[in-house]
Write an enzyme that holds these catalytic residues in place. Structure first.
Site, mmCIF file in Angstrom:
data_model
loop_
_atom_site.group_PDB
_atom_site.id
_atom_site.type_symbol
_atom_site.label_atom_id
_atom_site.label_comp_id
_atom_site.label_asym_id
_atom_site.label_seq_id
_atom_site.Cartn_x
_atom_site.Cartn_y
_atom_site.Cartn_z
ATOM 1 N N SER A 117 5.471 -8.626 57.549
ATOM 2 C CA SER A 117 5.427 -7.488 58.459
ATOM 3 C C SER A 117 4.769 -6.277 57.786
ATOM 4 O O SER A 117 3.623 -6.348 57.383
ATOM 5 C CB SER A 117 6.850 -7.174 58.947
ATOM 6 O OG SER A 117 6.829 -6.281 60.018
ATOM 7 N N ASP B 221 6.714 -12.085 64.359
ATOM 8 C CA ASP B 221 7.065 -11.486 63.069
ATOM 9 C C ASP B 221 7.456 -12.502 61.991
ATOM 10 O O ASP B 221 8.314 -13.350 62.199
ATOM 11 C CB ASP B 221 8.231 -10.532 63.323
ATOM 12 C CG ASP B 221 8.639 -9.739 62.098
ATOM 13 O OD1 ASP B 221 7.957 -9.824 61.064
ATOM 14 O OD2 ASP B 221 9.651 -9.021 62.197
#
Length: 403
Positions: free
Chosen positions: A64, A215
């Site tokens: 991320s 993610d």
């Protein structure tokens, strides 16, 4: 350390295998950005102003926001050198954070209205973030990074993690995705940003592969053990960069793992509260996402526990450091509060963290506790690690020059 096939001189030329791991955490990436600026400054004190973090680590791994930092440290500029100095990372967040996470004025809405808004789609459209990543990384693919990188995502169509690595991308064209697509995917936190879809192609065979990704923190938020596993796989596959007589020689690893902070000590949730929650409350509680918070914190701490035990059992604890703050409260514990006040506070937290003693997570309490009486601060430890990294760099150059 120079270049060798697009990466730093290989571990086979030295004594250590060096790993940098950076957690995910949205705007809280300002915390590791501050820590890494300190580390690079220590390296520059030893080896001159041109020293860059990517020159010293065999692998930089990030999830991320950690993957965004990874890209900035490892993506090549026009001269095939790292795109950013570590000291410029905080400036990037300060300048772009407010547009990545535009602060909506929703104070007038009721909690129910806010929840309905979240149910209608992700909190942010990601348009600015996507454009910024594409502008930064241009058409660079993961096989072209200055040093090797490891970035995870999760494929919602296949229902399995996907780990992108420079090593694999050099051998498998269908995993050699653009760095922009990888960064956009690993940053696509559920409820915050939309999932990302792209296709890779192998021009020689005509094959293609589709990716449907969210993610990377869903798979792993702290990439320390993932990075070590990817490197061990290269050893087992007899990658000449890792020539060794003992594939299980974990004592060779030197690992710097940097977190983005967590809010455990704020005691945000209690069992009596959670016992009454249904699906919606697990997904939304005020401005927080309890389920995502819990999963990311649990994932990060479990990895730290595994790594700490591994290095302790091998009697090489001095080659592993985890720098993390578990005391965030209020806005600083949230991933998307990009006000100037909060961003300055996060930088301040990173700076204070440098002065705190080196700590390890306690498996029983979940708290970070100073080790060895707390004599060494994180900044002192980074200076020590900079010394080891610099010596390893020289060792590899000596070995190369002796051929």
């Amino acid at each position: 350390m120079g270049c060798h096939g697009g990466a730093a001189l290989p571990p086979s030329q030295g004594k250590l295998i060096t790993v940098l791991s950076i957690d995910g955490g949205g705007i809280r990436g300002l915390i590791p950005a501050t820590i890494l600026a300190c580390l690079e400054a220590k390296l520059q004190e030893l080896d001159g102003p041109d020293a860059r973090i990517a020159d010293y680590f065999d692998v930089i791994a990030g999830t991320s926001t950690g993957a965004l930092i990874t890209a900035m440290l490892a993506a090549p500029d026009e001269k095939k050198r790292p795109l950013f100095q570590a000291k410029d990372l905080t400036t990037f967040y300060l300048e772009n954070g407010p547009r990545i996470f535009p602060q909506r004025k929703l104070w007038f809405l009721t909690p129910v209205a806010k929840m309905v808004g979240l149910l209608m789609g992700p909190k942010y459209d990601g348009a600015f973030l996507h454009d910024k990543i594409k502008t930064l990384t241009r058409d660079v693919t993961i096989s072209e990074t200055v040093t090797n990188v490891v970035v995870p995502a999760f494929d919602v169509k296949r229902m399995q993690p996907v780990i992108f690595t420079t090593y694999e991308a050099k051998k498998e064209p269908l995993k050699n995705a653009h760095l922009s697509d990888i960064c956009i995917s690993t940053a696509a936190a559920p409820t915050y940003f939309p999932a990302h879809h792209f296709t890779t192609r192998d021009d020689e065979t005509g094959r293609s592969r589709q990716f449907h990704l969210v993610d990377g923190g869903v798979a792993a938020n702290n990439l320390t053990m993932v990075a070590m596993s990817m490197l061990t796989r290269e050893v087992l596959c007899k990658n000449l960069d890792f020539h060794t007589d003992n594939p299980a020689e974990f004592r060779r690893y030197l690992v710097v793992s940097v977190g983005t902070g967590a809010a455990k000590q704020s005691e945000k949730y209690t069992a009596p509260q959670c016992a009454k929650w249904g699906l919606l409350r697990w997904l939304y509680d005020g401005d927080f996402n309890p389920l995502i918070d819990i999963l990311s914190h649990a994932s990060s701490d479990m990895v730290d526990i595994h790594a700490s035990v591994l290095f302790k059992s091998l009697r090489c604890e001095e080659q592993y450091i985890r720098i993390q703050d578990e005391t965030l409260t209020g806005s600083t514990s949230m991933v998307d509060v990009a006000t100037k006040e909060n961003m300055d506070a996060l930088i301040g937290i990173g700076e204070k963290l440098l002065g705190k003693p080196v700590s390890r997570v306690n498996i029983d309490t979940g708290e970070y506790e100073p080790i060895d009486g707390g004599e060494e601060t994180n900044e002192e430890a980074l200076a020590r690690f900079a010394g080891m990294l610099s010596e390893e760099r020289r060792e590899r150059q000596r070995t190369l020059n002796s051929y």
